[in-house]
Design an enzyme around this catalytic site. Structure first.
Site, short mmCIF file in Angstrom:
data_model
loop_
_atom_site.label_atom_id
_atom_site.label_comp_id
_atom_site.label_asym_id
_atom_site.label_seq_id
_atom_site.Cartn_x
_atom_site.Cartn_y
_atom_site.Cartn_z
N VAL A 1 70.60 44.12 25.28
CA VAL A 1 70.80 43.80 26.23
C VAL A 1 71.38 42.42 26.49
O VAL A 1 71.97 42.43 27.75
CB VAL A 1 69.49 43.88 27.08
CG1 VAL A 1 68.17 45.07 26.99
CG2 VAL A 1 69.07 42.92 26.69
N GLY B 1 55.22 47.42 23.00
CA GLY B 1 54.60 46.86 23.74
C GLY B 1 54.31 47.11 24.88
O GLY B 1 53.96 48.40 25.79
N TYR C 1 61.12 29.64 27.30
CA TYR C 1 60.89 30.90 28.63
C TYR C 1 60.91 30.97 30.04
O TYR C 1 60.45 31.74 30.76
CB TYR C 1 59.76 31.18 27.41
CG TYR C 1 58.93 32.59 27.77
CD1 TYR C 1 59.36 33.89 27.42
CD2 TYR C 1 57.48 32.51 28.77
CE1 TYR C 1 58.74 35.29 27.02
CE2 TYR C 1 57.28 33.91 28.71
CZ TYR C 1 57.58 35.45 28.37
OH TYR C 1 56.63 36.19 28.37
N1 LIG Z 1 53.00 40.29 25.83
C1 LIG Z 1 52.74 39.27 27.49
O1 LIG Z 1 51.61 38.19 26.92
C2 LIG Z 1 53.93 39.19 28.25
C3 LIG Z 1 54.91 39.53 28.03
N2 LIG Z 1 56.21 39.91 29.21
C4 LIG Z 1 57.43 40.72 28.64
O2 LIG Z 1 57.23 41.30 28.66
C5 LIG Z 1 58.04 41.74 28.59
C6 LIG Z 1 57.67 42.92 27.08
O3 LIG Z 1 57.25 42.48 26.48
P1 LIG Z 1 56.21 42.85 24.73
O4 LIG Z 1 56.13 43.84 24.82
O5 LIG Z 1 55.54 41.89 24.94
O6 LIG Z 1 57.04 42.05 23.86
P2 LIG Z 1 57.47 43.16 22.28
O7 LIG Z 1 58.07 42.47 21.46
O8 LIG Z 1 55.92 44.09 22.03
O9 LIG Z 1 58.27 44.27 23.01
C7 LIG Z 1 59.60 43.67 23.30
C8 LIG Z 1 60.12 44.59 22.35
O10 LIG Z 1 61.43 44.10 23.65
C9 LIG Z 1 63.00 44.61 22.50
N3 LIG Z 1 64.00 43.34 22.30
C10 LIG Z 1 63.75 42.34 22.26
N4 LIG Z 1 65.45 41.87 22.43
C11 LIG Z 1 66.18 42.96 22.40
C12 LIG Z 1 66.96 42.95 23.18
N5 LIG Z 1 68.43 41.93 22.96
N6 LIG Z 1 67.92 44.33 23.49
C13 LIG Z 1 67.15 45.61 23.68
N7 LIG Z 1 66.09 45.52 23.04
C14 LIG Z 1 64.93 44.25 22.65
C15 LIG Z 1 62.27 44.48 21.18
O11 LIG Z 1 62.64 45.06 19.92
C16 LIG Z 1 61.13 44.78 21.59
O12 LIG Z 1 60.52 46.36 21.06
C17 LIG Z 1 59.22 40.84 27.78
O13 LIG Z 1 59.82 40.80 29.19
C18 LIG Z 1 58.22 39.36 27.77
O14 LIG Z 1 58.95 38.11 28.40
C19 LIG Z 1 55.25 39.42 29.93
C20 LIG Z 1 54.15 38.45 30.56
C21 LIG Z 1 53.36 38.53 29.53
C1 LIG Z 2 55.81 32.16 25.59
C2 LIG Z 2 54.30 32.58 24.92
C3 LIG Z 2 54.61 34.41 25.13
C4 LIG Z 2 54.17 34.38 26.89
C5 LIG Z 2 54.34 35.82 27.45
C6 LIG Z 2 54.25 35.72 28.89
O1 LIG Z 2 54.78 35.66 29.43
C7 LIG Z 2 52.71 35.50 29.36
C8 LIG Z 2 51.78 34.73 30.25
C9 LIG Z 2 50.96 34.07 30.83
C10 LIG Z 2 50.32 33.32 31.39
C11 LIG Z 2 51.25 32.30 32.87
C12 LIG Z 2 50.98 31.03 32.31
C13 LIG Z 2 51.36 30.00 32.87
C14 LIG Z 2 51.31 30.40 33.98
C15 LIG Z 2 50.50 29.30 34.92
C16 LIG Z 2 50.21 29.02 36.20
C17 LIG Z 2 49.93 30.10 36.60
C18 LIG Z 2 50.53 29.98 38.35
C19 LIG Z 2 50.61 31.26 38.93
C20 LIG Z 2 50.30 30.71 40.74
O2 LIG Z 2 49.21 32.36 40.90
O3 LIG Z 2 50.64 30.13 41.32
#
Ligand SMILES: NC(=O)C1=CN([C@@H]2O[C@H](COP(=O)(O)OP(=O)(O)OC[C@H]3O[C@@H](n4cnc5c(N)ncnc54)[C@H](O)[C@@H]3O)[C@@H](O)[C@H]2O)C=CC1
Ligand SMILES: CCCCCC(=O)/C=C/C=C\C/C=C\C/C=C\CCCC(=O)O
Length: 422
Positions: A64, A15, A150
């Site tokens: 973590v 990711g 979340y």
């Molecule tokens: N995918 C999305 O749309 C978005 C993701 N994020 C954030 O980006 C970050 C990365 O997420 P993604 O790449 O989307 O997810 P992903 O699921 O592809 O990658 C997350 C990684 O974190 C690892 N992980 C999970 N729990 C863990 C732990 N306890 N200790 C160490 N490693 C751990 C997993 O094994 C995985 O490799 C997260 O913090 C997520 O909330 C933020 C905005 C949007």
């Molecule tokens: C929980 C499902 C995984 C979500 C991954 C993630 O973090 C994606 C987020 C994408 C959008 C966020 C959703 C809502 C935000 C709402 C309003 C944004 C307004 C922000 C601003 O500029 O004020």
């Protein structure tokens, strides 16, 4: 370049963390990858060694949410690499059912990692300074109703980052701390959140999340990595929440409408008419794409304290917009220095640099915008002083200007970079 720098990225086996690891390696850094998923982490290390050469990366298994594991691995990384300059708290999950686990990874894990890194990096402990980047989310700035926990953890990460960045500056730690707020990225986390065992009692609200995905179409992990790199490289950026999002634009919607209407008509026409209509559609699309590619980037106001750098689209969508930042002093100086500011904008574009604060400076002529150390200082009645970043003053944006000139021209849904705060 980041040659000689050592970076740590948590949640890097896949990711976003994997994309951050790639961009750090491409820019010359060494990367310690940390993840709870050992199999994927080891596999990625083999690939990266082949691609970038051995000794550039090392995978470490750690959770973590465990103090012990995180601290042990941190020490192992220090023993191997000697020091850490860049630390990214990226590991995260979306599990509303097991909400305590979500809090302990997404929020407590970020605090844990940040304090470990800060203790090592801060000048007062003999460290060399550095930068900490916390992956929050757009859900740290606005609610995702199907995922209240979340959302809470991501608001927590943004708040923690903002407060600590000011503390780090005030205490002269020499460490910058920033948050990254992407909208939806197609990763394993998104896939897993479709399942009821993750959404729990809010499963029926998943359609709201889907609606939001239409409003914020998926963005590529590589685009988020470019924004991440800005936060790593620009030594003047501290305490920002950098939004990276795609937004469905008017043009995009128009194209969809035109195509849909014409396709419906095609059903009732002769073969010749079909060919003619297809040619018309192609011409319309070419004209629209030409407009989008040639339109200059510009600025738009989101809300007080927020500056959006976006691409100026046809139809004058963002021309004449206002942004609010800087200082009253800056506002006066902006009026006096209109021409000079335009010249700086030009130079900025020619140099092709991507300093966020330069962009603010170019548009406002505001010393408060260029110099992130600029603070409003006052003395309270009891003789103690207070220092706050200067945020409440405003300046008029008079023209569209280059913003992030190194970015490739956008297509129908251009990425938007937003600087919030300071
Ligand atoms: N995918 C999305 O749309 C978005 C993701 N994020 C954030 O980006 C970050 C990365 O997420 P993604 O790449 O989307 O997810 P992903 O699921 O592809 O990658 C997350 C990684 O974190 C690892 N992980 C999970 N729990 C863990 C732990 N306890 N200790 C160490 N490693 C751990 C997993 O094994 C995985 O490799 C997260 O913090 C997520 O909330 C933020 C905005 C949007
Ligand atoms: C929980 C499902 C995984 C979500 C991954 C993630 O973090 C994606 C987020 C994408 C959008 C966020 C959703 C809502 C935000 C709402 C309003 C944004 C307004 C922000 C601003 O500029 O004020």
């Amino acid at each position: 370049m980041l040659k000689g720098k050592v970076a740590v990225v948590s949640g890097s086996a896949q990711g976003l963390g994997k994309a951050f690891t790639h961009i750090l390696l491409e820019n010359g850094a060494q990367v310690a990858m940390l993840d709870v998923n050992e199999e994927m982490g080891q596999e990625l290390q083999v690939q990266l060694n082949q691609q970038y050469g051995s000794d550039r990366t090392q995978f470490y298994k750690a959770d973590v949410s465990s103090d012990q594991q995180f601290t042990d691995v941190f020490q192992k990384i220090l023993s191997k690499f000697g020091c850490i300059d860049i630390f990214c708290n990226n590991a995260g999950i979306a599990d509303e059912k097991n909400w305590e686990k979500t809090v302990s990874i997404n929020l407590s894990g970020v605090v844990r990692g940040t304090y470990l890194a800060l203790d090592h990096m801060k000048k007062q402990n003999g460290g060399n300074g550095g930068v900490i980047i916390n992956t929050a989310s757009l859900a740290g700035l606005g609610p995702l109703p199907s995922a209240p926990i979340y959302t809470a953890t991501k608001y927590g990460v943004v708040g923690f980052t903002r407060a600590l960045s000011v503390a780090s500056q005030a205490l002269d730690y020499g460490v910058r701390i920033n948050a990254l707020c992407p909208s939806f990225v197609r990763t394993a986390l998104i896939d897993s959140f479709k399942q009821e065992d993750k959404t729990g009692q809010f499963h029926s609200l998943f359609s709201i999340t889907e609606n939001m995905m239409e409003k914020f179409p998926f963005i590529e992990a590589e685009k988020v990595a470019e924004a991440f790199l800005l936060l790593v490289k620009d030594e003047s950026v501290n305490g920002v929440a950098l939004v990276v999002k795609n937004e469905a634009t008017i043009i995009f919607i128009l194209v969809l409408i035109i195509i849909t209407v014409l396709r419906t008509r095609l059903l009732y026409r002769s073969r010749r008419a079909v060919t003619r209509t297809r040619i018309i559609i192609i011409i319309i699309i070419i004209i629209i794409i030409f407009f989008i590619l040639t339109a200059g980037p510009g600025l738009a106001q989101d809300k007080p304290g927020t500056l959006i750098c976006t691409r100026a689209l046809p139809l004058g969508a963002v021309t004449g917009s206002r942004c609010v930042l800087g200082s009253a002093r800056a506002q006066q100086q902006q009026k006096a220095a209109g021409g000079a500011a335009a010249q700086r904008e030009h130079e900025h574009g020619v140099r092709g640099e991507t300093h966020l604060t330069d962009i603010l400076h170019a548009h406002t002529g505001a010393p408060g915008a260029r110099d992130t150390d600029s603070v409003i200082q006052h003395t309270d009645g009891d003789g103690t002083g207070s220092r706050w970043p200067s945020t409440e003053l405003e300046a008029e944006v008079t023209s569209a200007a280059p913003c992030l000139p190194n970015q490739a021209p956008p297509l129908l849904t251009p990425p938007t970079f937003t600087v919030i705060g300071q």
